[in-house]
Design an enzyme around this catalytic site. Structure first.
Site, PDB file in Angstrom:
ATOM      1  N   GLU A  82      19.236  25.035  18.256  1.00  0.00           N
ATOM      2  CA  GLU A  82      20.582  25.048  17.692  1.00  0.00           C
ATOM      3  C   GLU A  82      20.515  25.535  16.249  1.00  0.00           C
ATOM      4  O   GLU A  82      19.472  25.446  15.602  1.00  0.00           O
ATOM      5  CB  GLU A  82      21.189  23.645  17.747  1.00  0.00           C
ATOM      6  CG  GLU A  82      21.422  23.159  19.174  1.00  0.00           C
ATOM      7  CD  GLU A  82      22.151  21.829  19.213  1.00  0.00           C
ATOM      8  OE1 GLU A  82      22.256  21.180  18.160  1.00  0.00           O
ATOM      9  OE2 GLU A  82      22.604  21.450  20.296  1.00  0.00           O
ATOM     10  N   CYS A  83      21.650  26.023  15.744  1.00  0.00           N
ATOM     11  CA  CYS A  83      21.693  26.622  14.405  1.00  0.00           C
ATOM     12  C   CYS A  83      20.615  27.703  14.347  1.00  0.00           C
ATOM     13  O   CYS A  83      19.613  27.583  13.666  1.00  0.00           O
ATOM     14  CB  CYS A  83      21.500  25.558  13.325  1.00  0.00           C
ATOM     15  SG  CYS A  83      22.751  25.605  12.058  1.00  0.00           S
ATOM     16  N   LYS A  84      20.822  28.781  15.089  1.00  0.00           N
ATOM     17  CA  LYS A  84      19.792  29.687  15.562  1.00  0.00           C
ATOM     18  C   LYS A  84      19.166  30.610  14.529  1.00  0.00           C
ATOM     19  O   LYS A  84      18.275  31.386  14.854  1.00  0.00           O
ATOM     20  CB  LYS A  84      20.389  30.557  16.659  1.00  0.00           C
ATOM     21  CG  LYS A  84      21.566  31.424  16.179  1.00  0.00           C
ATOM     22  CD  LYS A  84      22.232  32.152  17.318  1.00  0.00           C
ATOM     23  CE  LYS A  84      23.440  32.933  16.842  1.00  0.00           C
ATOM     24  NZ  LYS A  84      24.151  33.577  17.935  1.00  0.00           N
ATOM     25  N   ALA A 179      21.619  29.093  19.930  1.00  0.00           N
ATOM     26  CA  ALA A 179      23.053  29.194  19.684  1.00  0.00           C
ATOM     27  C   ALA A 179      23.395  28.450  18.400  1.00  0.00           C
ATOM     28  O   ALA A 179      22.617  27.625  17.913  1.00  0.00           O
ATOM     29  CB  ALA A 179      23.842  28.621  20.856  1.00  0.00           C
TER      30      ALA A 179
END
Length: 209
Positions: A82-84, A179
């Protein structure tokens, strides 16, 4: 299942209840420092968030080791990020470009303010480590970076509940899903179960090989 979770000074944004849910379903959470550890322990799946630029985690690796990228590619280790931004090629901040992991062919830039913020609902458009196409999950976005270029595709369709308009995000490559949204696993516990099932499948493949 041994679930490696990036946890150190740079990687530390997690929902504790999401980790609790994974443990309740039989997963063993194993913290891994990407800033201090040059290699990964034996894992069944790997999860991480946030951003780091430590050389030992860059792709392609400069030395043969079990780095985040080389280990996953060689062994087929499922990964969920996450927080790609870290998995892209570079991050530009105040006019200066910094090399990132280089796993995805994307460049990112740090904005002057929040690019997206707020709660959302995501619909999976493809099968991922979190579940199958058509399933929905809730979460939120809170990030200052954005991609330098528009990239076609996206494995999620996202929208804010009660508002018009939707956008796409999320990218898949060689078992890795990355993502921007941070997902609330308790909004759809079946996705945590699917996550562990991917870990179990990977463990069986590793035994057979």
């Amino acid at each position: 299942m041994r679930i490696g979770v990036a946890l150190d000074f740079a990687f530390n944004f997690y929902y504790r209840d999401a980790l609790d849910l994974i443990e309740e379903l039989g997963g063993e959470i194993l913290p891994v420092s990407l800033l201090e550890e040059p290699s990964l322990p034996e894992l069944d799946v790997f999860a991480r968030r946030r951003l780091s630029g430590t050389p030992c985690w860059l792709w392609p690796p400069t030395v043969p080791s079990k780095t985040v990228c080389s280990f996953a590619l060689a062994k087929g280790l499922p990964r969920y990020a996450e927080c790609k931004g870290y998995l892209g090629k570079s991050l530009t901040y105040r006019g200066e470009s910094h090399r990132m992991a280089g796993f995805f062919p994307f460049d990112f830039v740090m904005g002057d303010g929040l690019q997206r913020f707020g709660y959302l609902e995501a619909t999976l458009l493809a099968d991922t480590v979190l579940g199958r196409a058509g399933e929905k999950i809730r979460g939120h976005e809170f990030h200052f970076t954005k991609m330098n270029e528009e990239v076609a595709g996206g494995c999620f369709s996202l929208h804010k509940p009660g508002k018009n308009g939707a956008w796409r995000d999320g990218h898949l490559l060689r078992g890795t899903m990355a993502a921007y949204p941070h997902f609330h696993l308790w909004s759809r516990p079946g996705m945590a179960k699917a996550f562990l099932e991917h870990a179990a499948s990977y463990r069986e493949r590793r035994k057979e090989s």
